[in-house]
Structure formats: structure tokens, C-alpha cells
Design an enzyme around this catalytic site. Structure first.
Site, PDB file in Angstrom:
ATOM      1  N   LYS A 175       0.843  -1.194   0.000  1.00 28.29           N
ATOM      2  CA  LYS A 175       0.000   0.000   0.000  1.00 28.29           C
ATOM      3  C   LYS A 175       0.884   1.252   0.000  1.00 28.29           C
ATOM      4  O   LYS A 175       1.992   1.203   0.510  1.00 28.29           O
ATOM      5  CB  LYS A 175      -0.913   0.001   1.234  1.00 28.29           C
ATOM      6  CG  LYS A 175      -1.765  -1.260   1.412  1.00 28.29           C
ATOM      7  CD  LYS A 175      -2.848  -1.374   0.373  1.00 28.29           C
ATOM      8  CE  LYS A 175      -3.727  -2.598   0.639  1.00 28.29           C
ATOM      9  NZ  LYS A 175      -4.817  -2.739  -0.333  1.00 28.29           N
ATOM     10  N   HIS A 294      -6.436 -13.401  -7.785  1.00 30.92           N
ATOM     11  CA  HIS A 294      -7.297 -12.435  -7.111  1.00 30.92           C
ATOM     12  C   HIS A 294      -8.684 -12.493  -7.728  1.00 30.92           C
ATOM     13  O   HIS A 294      -8.830 -12.761  -8.919  1.00 30.92           O
ATOM     14  CB  HIS A 294      -6.728 -11.015  -7.212  1.00 30.92           C
ATOM     15  CG  HIS A 294      -7.361 -10.080  -6.223  1.00 30.92           C
ATOM     16  ND1 HIS A 294      -8.579  -9.476  -6.455  1.00 30.92           N
ATOM     17  CD2 HIS A 294      -6.958  -9.651  -5.003  1.00 30.92           C
ATOM     18  CE1 HIS A 294      -8.891  -8.719  -5.409  1.00 30.92           C
ATOM     19  NE2 HIS A 294      -7.932  -8.813  -4.514  1.00 30.92           N
TER      20      HIS A 294
END
Length: 482
Positions: A175, A294
Site C-alpha cells: 500500500k 485475485h
């Protein structure tokens, strides 16, 4: 018109519209071992009988259309048609039914999830006679499963490649998900891996944007990977997202990752598509790469309980198409996921055989024969206080992936990773000693934090963080066992 060119109705053909239930509702039918079985949650329009609605689903997802056509006489519809063979009302719901449909195996191309879904969840989902339609579960016959490669490697091969046993694997999504330069991105990867992680991960949004092109990212991540491995003596990995606008570009990125010696790549299998995913899975097996999957876009498909497709179906499709990991919710984190329902599709991913289970929402007995298992990935809003629950819920064969729960540590990335690794090791040791993680979890974490200042700091930061909302996806009993 001459006698030679005059068109006459053939014997047995009568133009017009027939009720679907005359041909496609067959309660006397006994499903065959080679049939693909589907459980649909059907909400008919007012005035449409459940038998007609179920038959319409069977027809429109197999051989039927809205009117009788003369070419029906050129084939054997009884051989190829789908059949609605049983209907159960949904307990606690008005005008909702679970309709069971059997499809002959010859309707589907071998080894193609794309073709299977084009039929079963195609145009029928826009059919006007239905207010809503949801595919709750599929039974994939062994004969069809054997036409797929499945996961590139599977759980045991991955553990052997990594030389890591007896505990869940730990991961972290870097992140902020967008905006970092390639060099700063690689720095974050290094700090996390040297702190105790097994994996770091590209966010699903990260492909090849102007601020960070894919080749630069792969180079800096590979440098971080090798440096962390040299310092820790552990095998490390970074999920390099190979998802791209074309299959050719996707394979180019996977080839570059292999040339750098990376152990694993990643794909967004729903936005990328099943054809692309299967292509990448075949490449990964042939070239020794693990494949992380994902599920971006899944909630668009599976979150509404009356319309769409349940994630357990998407999980089965992924096991056919190929992937070594797949995100599966957390139960305790920020994303939707009721415990029993989540464990139901986690079992479908990992186990060789699963039985019908009302509590876990499993409609059909499913055997996977020799198809390798898939590691479920718990990711989304989790932190150190969740570690006991995650270890107890998911067990050893899983990946516990902390993004903000690592990078949000007040002392930085590496201390965040140390906190998570210490918490995990404490939970595994406590479990192996026979302690109950469900009831003693907080005590176990507090005891471990006395010996780890990094864990103590993490405990203080996230002590009040909870995501307590009722799950949308709950199971309604009242179905037929198959």
C-alpha cells in the site's frame, strides 16, 4: 410455386409456442454420473408457475428457444436437452425456489470453463419470465474434471518449493495500492519480506500504469526478493501481477518474471477472463511458476442473494481453470463472508472430496479425484488481534494476508511484519500445545506481546478496530439432497 419448391410442414412438426414444462420439466429423471448438475435459486414473475420457471431455465441454458423450430427434428433433443428434475421452495422466502437442472456432458467443450459458463449462466439470466435467478452450486462430474489441468502445482508442491510446513503462510499487499514509483515500491517489498513475511503482493489494480510500468516494478521487486532471502535464509515470493489487456501481453510479463527467477505470478481471473486464466495456468505449470489468483469483481456477481452466482461456483470454476491461491474472504475482516458459508467453499478448494452440507451451503457431493488443491487466501481488514481466529478458522493450509495490518504499524513496514510473524508463531505454538484459540486468543496475543515490542505496539494501535456487520450471504434450508 412449383411442386418441387413448395415448402410443407414435416410430419410431427407444428409451429408455435409451447410451454417449456412440456419438454424440460422431468421430475421422473434420475441424474447420471456424467451429468453436470446445477442448483438455481429461481424467482418467477407473478403468475409463472415454478415448474414452468424451472423448465425455462433448463431450456434456455441448453437446447431450447422461445418457439418451436423445424430443425428440432434434425437432432435428438432428448439426448442433449437440460432437464429440471426437482424443485424445492426456499424456506422463509415467498415465491422463491431451488430448481435442480441436469445437463448432458456432450453440451460442453472439454477443458473450457468459458464454454461451460456461456451455456449455464448465459442469456437465461436476462429471461423476462424470471424476476431473478442465482446459480447456487454446480456438481462437476469426474469425466469433465479430467479434461482440465487444474491448479498449476497445488498445496503440497508449493510447500515443497518454499520448504515451509506446519503453519499458515503470511503475506502482505503493498500500500498505497496506486501511486508509488517502482523504486519505492521495491523498497516496501524488501522491508516487509525481511521482517518475516513469506510473500508480498501487487494490488489487483496494479498492472502497468504511467507512474509504474510493469517491467520496472518487476526488476525492483526481484532485487528486493533476493536481498531479503539472503538476509533471512528463507525462500520469499512477490505476487507479480501479470494481468494485462491481451493474453499475449500477459504471457510476456509471466515470461519476464520467470527469467528473473521469481517463484510466483498473479492474475485477476474474473476481470482477466477464464480463457486468459487457463492459458496462464498452463504456462505456470510448464515453467515452474506458482499462480496467485485475485477475485476482483466477484462481489458484482455473487453478493446479491437472489441474482447472480454464488462464490462457491466461482471457486469450483477456478479449481478447474487453474490457480494455486485464491482470495476467499476472512470471516472476521472488512469483507463479506459468513463463517460456515466461507468454510464451505474453502473445503471445496482444498479437499479431494466434499459431501452435501446444509450448514455450509453445499448442495452436491463433489469429488475432485487427482485435481490439486488451492490455498485459500484470507485478506481484507485483518490485523494481529484477528490472528487467533484466522488460524483457527483457516488452519495451516492457507495464506493470511495483511495489507494495512502490516504497513499501518506505527514503526514502519518491517516492524509490522515482525508483529504479524510473532503473533502467528504464538498462535501455532498455542494450538499445538492444545490450547483453544477461539476462547484464549486474546490471552495468547497479550502473552506474546510481552516478548515483542513490535507486537505490543500493533496491539495498541488496532485494539478497537472491528468490522461487525451482518452477513448478506446466509444459507436457507429446505433443499433436496442429491
Amino acid at each position: 410455386m412449383s411442386p418441387q419448391t413448395e415448402t410443407k410442414a414435416s410430419v410431427g412438426f407444428k409451429a408455435g409456442v409451447k410451454d417449456y414444462k412440456l419438454n424440460y420439466y422431468t421430475p421422473e429423471y434420475k441424474p447420471q454420473d456424467t451429468d453436470i448438475l446445477a442448483a438455481f435459486r429461481v424467482t418467477p414473475q407473478p403468475g409463472v408457475p415454478s415448474e414452468e420457471a424451472g423448465a425455462a431455465v433448463a431450456a434456455e441454458s441448453s437446447t431450447g428457444t422461445w418457439t418451436t423450430v423445424w430443425t428440432d427434428g434434425l437432432t435428438s433433443l432428448d439426448r442433449y436437452k437440460g432437464r429440471c428434475y426437482h424443485i424445492d421452495p426456499v424456506a422463509g422466502e415467498d415465491n422463491q425456489y431451488i430448481c435442480y437442472v441436469a445437463y448432458p456432458l456432450d453440451l460442453f467443450e472439454e477443458g473450457s470453463v468459458t464454454n461451460m459458463f456461456t451455456s449455464i449462466v448465459g442469456n437465461v439470466f436476462g429471461f423476462k419470465a424470471l424476476r431473478a435467478l442465482r446459480l447456487e452450486d454446480l456438481r462437476i462430474p469426474i469425466a469433465y474434471i479430467k479434461t482440465f489441468q487444474g491448479p498449476p502445482h497445488g498445496i503440497q508442491v508449493e510447500r515443497d518449493k518454499l520448504n515451509k510446513y506446519g503453519r499458515p503462510l503470511l503475506g502482505c499487499t503493498i500500500k498505497p495500492k496506486l501511486g508509488l514509483s517502482a523504486k519505492n515500491y521495491g523498497r516496501a517489498v524488501y522491508e516487509c519480506l525481511r521482517g518475516g513475511l513469506d510473500f508480498t503482493k501487487d494490488d489487483e489494480n496494479v498492472n502497468s500504469q504511467p507512474f509504474m510500468r510493469w517491467r520496472d516494478r518487476l526488476l525492483f521487486c526481484a532485487e528486493a526478493l533476493y536481498k531479503a532471502q539472503a538476509e533471512t535464509g528463507e525462500i520469499k515470493g512477490h505476487y507479480l501481477n501479470a494481468t494485462a489487456g491481451t493474453c499475449e501481453e500477459m504471457i510476456k510479463r509471466a515470461v519476464f518474471a520467470r527469467e528473473l527467477g521469481a517463484p510466483i505470478v498473479m492474475h485477476d481471473y474474473l476481470t482477466g477472463g477464464f480463457t486468459a486464466n487457463t492459458t496462464l495456468a498452463h504456462y505456470c505449470r510448464d515453467n515452474g511458476l506458482l499462480l496467485h489468483i485475485h477475485r476482483a469483481m466477484h462481489a458484482l456477481i455473487d453478493r446479491q442473494k437472489n441474482h447472480g452466482m454464488h462464490f462457491r461456483v466461482l471457486a469450483k470454476a477456478l479449481r478447474l481453470s487453474g490457480g494455486d491461491h485464491i482470495h476467499a474472504g476472512t470471516v472476521v475482516g472488512k469483507l463479506e463472508g459468513e463463517r460456515d458459508i466461507t468454510l464451505g467453499f474453502v473445503d471445496l478448494l482444498r479437499d479431494d472430496h466434499t459431501e452435501i452440507d446444509d450448514a455450509r451451503g453445499i448442495y452436491f457431493t463433489q469429488s475432485w479425484v487427482s485435481t490439486p488443491g488451492v490455498l485459500p487466501v484470507a485478506s481484507g481488514g485483518i490485523h494481529v488481534w484477528h490472528m487467533p481466529a484466522l488460524t483457527e478458522i483457516f488452519g495451516d493450509d492457507s495464506v493470511l494476508q495483511f495489507g494495512g495490518g502490516t504497513l499501518g504499524h506505527p514503526w514502519g513496514n518491517a516492524p509490522g511484519r515482525v508483529a504479524n510473524r510473532v503473533a502467528l508463531e504464538a498462535c501455532v505454538q498455542a494450538r499445538n500445545e492444545g490450547r483453544d484459540l477461539a476462547s484464549e486468543g486474546n490471552v495468547i496475543i497479550r502473552e506474546a506481546s510481552k516478548w515483542s515490542p513490535e507486537l505490543a505496539a500493533a496491539c495498541e494501535v488496532w485494539k478497537e478496530i472491528k468490522f461487525e456487520f451482518p452477513a448478506v450471504d446466509v444459507f436457507h434450508k429446505g433443499k433436496k439432497k442429491n
